[in-house]
Write a protein that holds these residues in place. Structure first.
Motif, short mmCIF file in Angstrom:
data_model
loop_
_atom_site.label_atom_id
_atom_site.label_comp_id
_atom_site.label_asym_id
_atom_site.label_seq_id
_atom_site.Cartn_x
_atom_site.Cartn_y
_atom_site.Cartn_z
N ASN A 49 0.60 1.66 -4.97
CA ASN A 49 -0.34 2.70 -5.38
C ASN A 49 -1.31 2.18 -6.43
OD1 ASN A 49 0.93 4.50 -3.71
ND2 ASN A 49 1.62 5.89 -5.33
N ASP B 12 -0.45 10.52 -8.00
CA ASP B 12 0.28 9.33 -8.43
C ASP B 12 0.93 9.55 -9.79
OD1 ASP B 12 0.91 6.40 -8.09
OD2 ASP B 12 -0.29 6.29 -9.92
N LEU C 130 5.12 2.43 -5.90
CA LEU C 130 4.26 2.73 -7.05
C LEU C 130 3.37 1.54 -7.39
CD1 LEU C 130 6.81 4.73 -9.21
CD2 LEU C 130 4.68 5.62 -8.23
N ASP D 63 -3.86 -0.08 -4.73
CA ASP D 63 -4.81 0.67 -3.90
C ASP D 63 -5.78 1.48 -4.76
OD1 ASP D 63 -4.29 -0.07 -1.28
OD2 ASP D 63 -2.70 1.41 -0.99
N LEU D 64 -5.29 2.12 -5.80
CA LEU D 64 -6.17 2.93 -6.65
C LEU D 64 -7.18 2.05 -7.39
CD1 LEU D 64 -3.61 5.52 -8.06
CD2 LEU D 64 -5.62 6.04 -6.66
N ARG E 24 -3.06 6.30 1.90
CA ARG E 24 -1.81 5.53 1.72
C ARG E 24 -1.11 5.94 0.42
NH1 ARG E 24 -5.18 1.18 3.51
NH2 ARG E 24 -5.41 0.40 1.37
N VAL E 25 -1.90 6.09 -0.64
CA VAL E 25 -1.32 6.47 -1.92
C VAL E 25 -0.70 7.86 -1.84
CG1 VAL E 25 -1.80 6.95 -4.36
CG2 VAL E 25 -2.90 5.00 -3.23
N ARG F 241 2.55 7.84 0.06
CA ARG F 241 3.65 7.30 -0.72
C ARG F 241 4.14 8.30 -1.75
NH1 ARG F 241 0.03 2.73 -1.70
NH2 ARG F 241 0.14 1.34 0.09
N CYS F 242 3.21 9.05 -2.35
CA CYS F 242 3.60 10.05 -3.35
C CYS F 242 4.51 11.11 -2.74
CB CYS F 242 2.37 10.69 -3.97
SG CYS F 242 1.41 9.59 -5.03
#
Length: 397
Positions: free
Chosen positions: A297, A267, A294, A300-301, A338-339, A342-343
């Motif tokens: 992210n 991320d 982002l 989620d994180l 998922r993160v 997306r990255c």
């Protein structure tokens, strides 16, 4: 990105580990010794020499042999995972971390001196022999399907069977082996400590898998007439399934901790790219499609970090945490995937190349959704608990 360290000692250790991983380990990510089946033995030894010199070898186990709490361990292992090589370098990786935990709980003093001490020092690696070939009907997510057998012969046990997806077997010096013992309707299992390499434990092949961060890769192993003396039984005979539960919840959670660090780093890379790269007249982050990814992210994180810490607190309270670790494993592995996805998307072409570690993190986290029990198995187990608890409550109501 990381939640606050619960204690001062964990903050000091976590900060030291993070500095070491970022400053010393990250430059090794492009080393040619990072191979398809994991970093080579030479690279592992070199990284661990550097970790010893920096005072970060096996940081979750204190010099007196005691462990950090699970909540403190979470703070440290998240930082160790900032590079795929980080857990290897500082000796917080699977399966050794879980094996050290179990040996510390169950092994005799003599067994700890012989099998645990070399692991804690980082001089040796280990393997955990439980999973068996699905194509032969062996044990996977359902350990009761265990087919490897151990038969008593005087003061020894004779073990036969085949294991698969045995992480780190190639190059390991010791292993914990699960085998079926006894007959009867209810199968029992026993854990054995084995020396490696051993002529009766033959690596048939290394599997070509989606992930590539673990030394020794994942092996298929034939066990043919292995003789193990009685003093290398780990704990009590027929108690293997119970010991597996002692190991599995903390080990499952530490997977979440390590991979959290890797995805947090991915991320960071995606953020840096989105705030410097321009397209269509403005920074990528100023395009809603990228900026929203982002933001998702970040959410989620944060949720994953809190889930890890919640489950760690449950374990620290003395519970086995079986249901809680299943919930954490499902929530965290799915969120981290998922993160990572997306990255890759934010980086575009660079995201599918090996110019950054984002591509590797994506692969590793995809495997994590299978390892230590697929998401669906954990959900099934939780559904059974929900049914059991609900029916029990209605009977008492």
């Amino acid at each position: 990105m990381f939640t606050a360290c619960p204690t001062e000692r964990s903050r000091v250790i976590a900060d030291r580990v993070e500095r070491f991983v970022r400053d010393v380990v990250v430059p090794y990510e492009r080393d040619v010794r990072c191979e398809a089946h994991g970093p080579t033995a030479g690279l592992v030894a070199e990284l661990r020499d550097l970790a010893r010199a920096a005072g970060v070898m096996t940081p979750h186990i204190l010099p007196d042999g005691s462990h950090l709490t699970q909540l403190e361990t979470a703070a440290v292992l998240k930082r160790s995972g900032l590079s795929p090589l980080g857990p290897v370098a500082v000796n917080t990786m699977a399966p050794d971390e879980g094996n050290m935990f179990l040996l510390g709980k169950v092994a005799t003093e003599a067994q700890q001196q012989r099998f645990l001490a070399p692991l804690v020092s980082g001089e040796a690696r280990s393997a955990f022999f439980m999973t068996e070939p699905a194509e032969e009907g062996g044990a996977g997510s359902d350990p009761s399907m265990l087919q490897t057998t151990a038969v008593r012969d005087g003061d020894e046990w004779v073990i036969r069977g085949r294991k698969k997806f045995i992480t780190g077997a190639e190059g390991a010096s010791a292993g914990i082996l699960m085998a079926r013992t006894g007959d009867g309707e209810r199968a029992q299992a026993t854990m054995f400590l084995v020396d490696l390499p051993h002529p009766a434990i033959r690596i048939e092949r290394l599997l070509d898998t989606i992930d590539s961060s673990m030394p020794g890769g994942h092996a298929q192993v034939l066990i043919d007439g292995l003789r193990v003396p009685q003093d290398q039984v780990l704990g009590e005979v027929d108690e293997g399934f119970r010991y597996a539960q002692v190991r599995l919840s903390p080990a499952r959670l530490s997977h979440c901790m390590r991979w959290f660090g890797g995805v947090a780093r991915a991320d960071e890379i995606a953020r840096a790219y989105a705030t410097t790269r321009k397209a269509f007249g403005k920074l990528l982050i100023d395009h809603e499609g990228v900026g929203f990814m982002l933001a998702e992210n970040l959410i989620d994180l944060q949720q994953a970090a809190l889930m890890i810490d919640w489950c760690a607190g449950v374990l620290d309270g003395g519970s086995l945490g079986t249901a809680e670790s299943s919930m954490a494993k499902v929530a965290v592995s799915d969120a981290l995937f998922r993160v990572a996805d997306r990255c890759v998307q934010i980086l575009g072409g660079m995201g599918v190349s090996r110019d950054t570690i984002v591509e590797q993190v994506f692969r590793e986290v995809r495997a994590f959704r299978i390892y230590d029990g697929p998401t669906e198995v954990h959900k099934w187990s939780l559904a059974k608990k929900i049914k059991r608890d609900t029916l029990a409550a209605s009977h008492h109501g």
